[in-house]
Motif scaffolding. Structure first.
Motif, PDB file in Angstrom:
ATOM      1  N   ARG A 139       0.836  -1.203   0.000  1.00 45.27           N
ATOM      2  CA  ARG A 139       0.000   0.000   0.000  1.00 45.27           C
ATOM      3  C   ARG A 139       0.875   1.260   0.000  1.00 45.27           C
ATOM      4  O   ARG A 139       0.634   2.201  -0.761  1.00 45.27           O
ATOM      5  CB  ARG A 139      -0.927   0.001   1.209  1.00 45.27           C
ATOM      6  N   VAL A 142       2.467   1.714  -3.452  1.00 45.04           N
ATOM      7  CA  VAL A 142       1.510   2.220  -4.447  1.00 45.04           C
ATOM      8  C   VAL A 142       1.238   3.704  -4.228  1.00 45.04           C
ATOM      9  O   VAL A 142       1.217   4.500  -5.153  1.00 45.04           O
ATOM     10  CB  VAL A 142       0.201   1.398  -4.395  1.00 45.04           C
ATOM     11  N   GLN A 143       1.064   4.105  -2.966  1.00 43.03           N
ATOM     12  CA  GLN A 143       0.790   5.517  -2.666  1.00 43.03           C
ATOM     13  C   GLN A 143       1.986   6.397  -3.019  1.00 43.03           C
ATOM     14  O   GLN A 143       1.818   7.505  -3.490  1.00 43.03           O
ATOM     15  CB  GLN A 143       0.426   5.684  -1.191  1.00 43.03           C
ATOM     16  N   TYR A 145       4.408   5.774  -5.358  1.00 44.93           N
ATOM     17  CA  TYR A 145       4.770   5.792  -6.768  1.00 44.93           C
ATOM     18  C   TYR A 145       3.610   5.953  -7.736  1.00 44.93           C
ATOM     19  O   TYR A 145       3.802   5.916  -8.939  1.00 44.93           O
ATOM     20  CB  TYR A 145       5.547   4.520  -7.114  1.00 44.93           C
ATOM     21  N   THR A 146       2.400   6.172  -7.238  1.00 45.97           N
ATOM     22  CA  THR A 146       1.266   6.403  -8.101  1.00 45.97           C
ATOM     23  C   THR A 146       1.066   7.914  -8.243  1.00 45.97           C
ATOM     24  O   THR A 146       0.962   8.630  -7.265  1.00 45.97           O
ATOM     25  CB  THR A 146      -0.021   5.781  -7.512  1.00 45.97           C
ATOM     26  N   PRO A 147       1.053   8.382  -9.512  1.00 42.24           N
ATOM     27  CA  PRO A 147       0.841   9.830  -9.719  1.00 42.24           C
ATOM     28  C   PRO A 147      -0.548  10.245  -9.228  1.00 42.24           C
ATOM     29  O   PRO A 147      -1.518   9.532  -9.404  1.00 42.24           O
ATOM     30  CB  PRO A 147       0.952  10.022 -11.221  1.00 42.24           C
ATOM     31  N   HIS A 148      -0.602  11.404  -8.606  1.00 36.36           N
ATOM     32  CA  HIS A 148      -1.871  11.909  -8.059  1.00 36.36           C
ATOM     33  C   HIS A 148      -2.544  12.846  -8.992  1.00 36.36           C
ATOM     34  O   HIS A 148      -2.249  13.635  -9.645  1.00 36.36           O
ATOM     35  CB  HIS A 148      -1.655  12.593  -6.701  1.00 36.36           C
TER      36      HIS A 148
END
Length: 148
Positions: A139, A142-143, A145-148
């Motif tokens: 989790r 993912v938070q 390296y995930t673009p916002h």
């Protein structure tokens, strides 16, 4: 010329066909859970000697492997997962274990192909590996390296 005595008897129509066993498995597939269908199938092939056990397997294998599919759908959290050769193999291993208990006969002796036990071991190891991840770590990854 036939390869086996049984095959010669089938060619001469000296054996019953699968009609009775087909009806029995069809009824069971409507109202029984997969483990009971596997048990019934094991009893039929190891004590009643149907004329074509492979035909019966191919017709009812989805019913005999359904609980394996559902278990893997839940484990993987993927309801779209479909039956695979590995799942059928798992069902065949369970059936063979029952036949060995009932009549001390492997599936190869009963007109079916032998299950692939090394595939089963590999399948189980892969499943265990897939489940051995740290959810919190995943989790956070993912938070991060995930673009916002």
């Amino acid at each position: 010329m036939c390869a086996t005595y049984r095959e010669a008897c089938q060619q001469l129509h000296l054996l019953e066909d699968n009609t009775h066993w087909d009806a029995t498995l069809r009824d069971a597939s409507i109202s029984s859970p997969p483990n009971q269908i596997r048990m019934l199938f094991a009893i039929i092939i190891s004590t009643c000697f149907p004329s074509n056990p492979l035909e019966l397997w191919n017709k009812y294998k989805d019913f005999m492997a359904e609980d394996i599919l559902i278990r893997l759908q839940h484990r993987s959290n993927d309801p779209a997962l479909l039956l695979t050769l590995e799942m059928y193999n798992e069902a065949l291993i369970m059936i063979e274990d029952l036949c060995l208990t009932i009549a001390n006969k492997a599936l190869g002796q009963l007109g079916l192909t032998q299950p692939n036990r090394p595939m089963h071991d590999l399948f189980e190891r892969e499943l265990q590996r897939e489940q051995q991840f740290d959810r919190d770590e995943l989790r956070a990854f993912v938070q991060t390296y995930t673009p916002h």
